[in-house]
Motif scaffolding. Structure first.
Motif, mmCIF file in Angstrom:
data_model
loop_
_atom_site.group_PDB
_atom_site.id
_atom_site.type_symbol
_atom_site.label_atom_id
_atom_site.label_comp_id
_atom_site.label_asym_id
_atom_site.label_seq_id
_atom_site.Cartn_x
_atom_site.Cartn_y
_atom_site.Cartn_z
ATOM 1 N N MET A 5 -23.370 61.781 14.929
ATOM 2 C CA MET A 5 -22.697 61.297 13.721
ATOM 3 C C MET A 5 -23.687 61.163 12.567
ATOM 4 N N SER A 6 -24.846 60.578 12.852
ATOM 5 C CA SER A 6 -25.846 60.350 11.809
ATOM 6 C C SER A 6 -26.353 61.668 11.227
ATOM 7 N N PHE B 275 -15.667 49.950 17.313
ATOM 8 C CA PHE B 275 -15.732 51.379 17.619
ATOM 9 C C PHE B 275 -14.583 52.121 16.942
ATOM 10 N N ALA C 5 -22.951 50.895 13.584
ATOM 11 C CA ALA C 5 -23.582 51.710 14.627
ATOM 12 C C ALA C 5 -24.811 51.033 15.227
ATOM 13 N N CYS D 189 -13.404 59.913 19.125
ATOM 14 C CA CYS D 189 -13.486 58.455 18.978
ATOM 15 C C CYS D 189 -12.106 57.814 18.939
ATOM 16 N N PHE E 210 -32.413 56.766 16.688
ATOM 17 C CA PHE E 210 -31.251 56.752 15.803
ATOM 18 C C PHE E 210 -31.673 56.962 14.348
ATOM 19 N N PHE F 113 -23.870 58.672 18.518
ATOM 20 C CA PHE F 113 -24.224 58.097 17.222
ATOM 21 C C PHE F 113 -25.270 58.950 16.500
ATOM 22 N N CYS F 114 -26.187 59.551 17.245
ATOM 23 C CA CYS F 114 -27.174 60.438 16.612
ATOM 24 C C CYS F 114 -26.493 61.666 16.015
ATOM 25 N N PHE G 179 -19.993 53.348 9.466
ATOM 26 C CA PHE G 179 -21.058 53.750 10.381
ATOM 27 C C PHE G 179 -22.339 52.973 10.100
ATOM 28 N N ILE H 186 -15.340 52.532 13.243
ATOM 29 C CA ILE H 186 -16.212 53.676 12.972
ATOM 30 C C ILE H 186 -15.381 54.952 12.911
#
Length: 500
Positions: free
Chosen positions: A26-27, A98, A142, A206, A162, A23-24, A138, A101
Motif C-alpha cells: 500500500m505504501s 482495518f 497503518a 481489504c 514500512f 502495508f508495504c 493509511f 484503511i
C-alpha cells in the motif's frame, strides 16, 4: 491466530509478516503517486512565447497551468491529507480501523482515476484533494497495526521496513512517471489511471477479508472485535463468532442469572451499537478536541513532535530545492537539469534505504525503549547536520556527493525511531490520533512553509540581481541548521525519558 501473545486474529489470511507486506505494498503505491505527480514527464511545462521556450507538455501544457497553479495542486493534496488524518483517527474509536484503511484507499483509488479523467484544472485540484483525504486513513492507522503485530525485539526494524517504502515509492514514481508519462501513446493521464488500477485489487481484498483488530480501540460497527480492556483478557478476537465480551457486559446481558439473559443480549448489543453510531457531530467534535488536548499531557510526545517538525522542515527544503540547488552550484559537472534530477534522486534512494534500515536495527539492538529511540535520533541528527554542512561548503563535486550521501543517510536514520517514539509515548488507544496529529504538525509547520521561505531567502540574498552559487550555499547551510535544532530537542527529551 495469536501474535506476540497479545492479539488473537480469526482471519485465515493473516500472519504478522503478511500484514507487513500488505502495508508495504500500500505504501509503495501511495508514494508512487507522489513521485508520479512530481515527475517531469507528468507535470510537464506550460510552454511560453519567449524564444527558446520548450513546447507545452504534460498536465501543465494541456491545461495551461502556470508554475504557481501547479504549486497549488501540491497544496490541494496536502489540504486533503491534513483534514482527513484527524477524521479517520477519530472514526477509529467507532469503526474497525482495518476497514477504515480500506475506505480511505477506496477513496484514493477513485480520486486518482478522477485525476486521469479530469477535464480542467478545477476538477484536477478537487481530485488531488481527495487523493490526500484517502491517503490520510493509511497515514493515521497503518503504523499502530505494525506496532501491535511486530515481534518483540524487532518492532523498530519492522517500522523501518514500512517507512523504507517512502523514499523507494517516490523514486519509483519518478521513474514510472517518466516512462508512462513520456510514452508517445500514453501520457500523464495513463500514469494516474494505471496506478489507480493497481490499487483496486488491494482495496477489494481489504473490503472482502476479515478485519484485523487494533490494540487499544474498542469500537466496531459490526462488533467484530473488542479491546483487551473491554474483554478483560490479554487478547482481541476478530470475526463475529470469536468475539470476546467483557465480564461487565456479560453480567448485564445475562441479567444476573434471572433466566432471561439470552433474550436480552441481542437488544443490549443493538442499543450499544446504536449509541456508538448515532453519536452527534457536535459530540464527536467535543470528543476529538478532548482527545487532542489529552495528547498535550504527554510531554515526551509533544517534545518529539517538536523535534520532528524541525527535522521535516529541512527535509522539505531538500525535496523541493535539492536538484535545482545541485545544478545551480555544480552545473559544469552535472551538465543538464535532468542529470541533476537523476543523480540527486539516486543518492536520496540509497540514503533513504540505508539510513532508515540502520535506524530500525539500531533501536532494536539497543532495546525497544523511548529513551534509546530518541538517543538514536539525536545522534543521527547531529551527525547529519555536520556532514551536510560540510557537503554544501565543498567546492569539489565528488566531495560534495560523498558528504551529501553520508549526511542524508545519517538524517534518514531518524525516520523509524522517531515514528516509533510517537507510537510508544502515548497510550495504545491514542496512537491513531497521535499519528494523525503528528502528520498535521510536521507538514503544516514543517515541509509546507519552509520551501517558499527558502525561495524568499534566495531572492533576498540575490538582492534583485542574478543568483550565484554562493547564495545557494549560504541558504542551504542556514536551513540545514534545523537538523541541529531537532537533535538538541530530541537529545534533551531522551535524557528526560531515560535510557533503556
Amino acid at each position: 491466530m495469536a501474535s506476540d501473545g497479545f492479539v488473537r486474529v480469526e482471519a485465515a489470511w493473516f500472519t504478522p509478516s503478511r500484514l507487513l507486506l500488505l502495508f508495504c505494498l500500500m505504501s509503495l503505491l501511495i508514494y508512487l503517486d507522489r513521485g508520479t505527480m512530481s515527475s517531469a514527464a507528468v507535470s510537464g511545462n506550460p510552454g511560453g512565447d519567449a524564444p527558446g521556450s520548450p513546447p507545452p507538455s504534460g498536465l501543465q501544457g494541456e491545461f495551461g497551468i502556470s508554475y504557481y497553479q501547479y504549486g497549488w495542486l501540491q497544496a490541494a493534496f496536502m489540504i486533503g491529507l491534513l483534514c482527513g488524518s484527524p477524521v479517520f483517527s477519530a472514526l477509529a474509536k467507532r469503526a474497525n480501523p482495518f476497514r477504515l484503511i480500506a475506505v480511505g484507499l477506496g477513496t484514493w483509488t477513485v480520486a486518482t482515476m478522477a485525476c486521469a479523467t479530469s477535464p480542467n484544472f478545477s476538477s484536477l485540484f478537487l481530485a488531488r484533494t481527495f487523493v490526500g483525504v484517502g491517503e490520510a486513513s493509511f497515514c493515521a492507522l497503518a503504523a499502530p497495526f505494525i506496532d501491535d503485530f511486530a515481534p518483540r525485539g524487532k518492532k523498530a526494524t519492522w517500522l523501518a521496513c514500512f517507512y523504507l517504502c517512502i523514499p523507494l515509492g517516490v523514486a519509483l514514481g519518478f521513474m514510472y512517471g517518466g516512462v508512462v508519462g513520456g510514452a508517445p501513446r500514453m501520457g500523464w493521464r495513463w500514469a494516474f489511471a494505471l496506478e489507480s488500477a493497481a490499487m483496486l485489487p488491494v482495496v477489494m481484498f481489504c473490503v472482502s477479508s476479515a478485519p484485523i483488530p487494533m490494540r487499544g480501540v474498542s469500537a466496531s460497527s459490526s462488533s467484530s472485535y473488542v479491546s483487551s480492556d473491554d474483554a478483560g483478557l490479554g487478547t482481541m478476537t476478530a470475526g463475529g463468532e470469536g468475539s470476546c465480551e467483557s465480564d461487565a457486559e456479560s453480567d448485564d446481558d445475562v441479567g444476573g442469572g434471572d433466566g432471561y439473559g439470552s433474550d436480552r443480549r441481542p437488544r443490549e448489543r443493538s442499543r450499544r451499537r446504536r449509541r456508538r453510531l448515532g453519536i452527534s457531530s457536535k459530540t464527536a467534535a467535543r470528543e476529538f478536541l478532548r482527545d487532542a488536548a489529552e495528547l498535550t499531557r504527554h510531554p515526551i510526545y509533544v517534545a518529539t513532535v517538536a523535534g520532528y517538525v524541525a527535522y521535516t522542515a529541512v527535509i522539505g527544503v531538500y525535496a523541493v530545492w535539492g536538484p535545482k540547488a545541485a545544478y545551480a552550484v555544480f552545473s559544469t559537472d552535472l551538465n543538464t537539469p535532468s542529470r541533476a534530477d537523476l543523480v540527486l534522486g539516486l543518492v536520496t534512494v540509497v540514503a533513504g534505504a540505508g539510513g532508515t534500515a540502520i535506524g530500525g536495527v539500531a533501536v532494536d539492538r539497543l532495546g525497544n525503549s523511548v529513551g534509546n529511540a530518541l538517543a538514536v535520533c539525536a545522534v543521527s541528527g547531529a551527525a547529519g547536520f555536520i556532514l551536510l554542512e560540510t557537503a554544501f561548503a565543498s567546492t569539489s563535486f565528488p566531495a560534495f556527493l560523498a558528504f551529501f550521501l553520508l549526511g542524508e543517510t545519517a538524517a534518514f536514520v531518524t525516520q523509524a525511531p522517531i515514528n516509533a517514539v510517537v507510537l510508544w509515548s502515548v497510550p495504545p488507544g491514542a496512537r491513531p490520533l497521535a499519528c494523525s496529529m503528528t502528520t498535521v504538525a510536521i507538514h503544516a509547520l514543517g515541509d509546507v512553509p519552509t520551501p517558499p521561505l527558502f525561495g524568499a531567502t534566495l531572492q533576498a540574498l540575490a538582492g534583485g540581481g542574478a543568483l550565484r552559487p554562493e547564495h545557494w550555499r549560504v541558504a542551504l547551510c542556514a536551513f540545514t541548521a534545523g537538523l541541529l535544532v531537532s537533535a538538541g530537542v530530541l537529545a534533551r527529551t531522551a535524557m528526560r525519558a531515560g535510557r533503556g
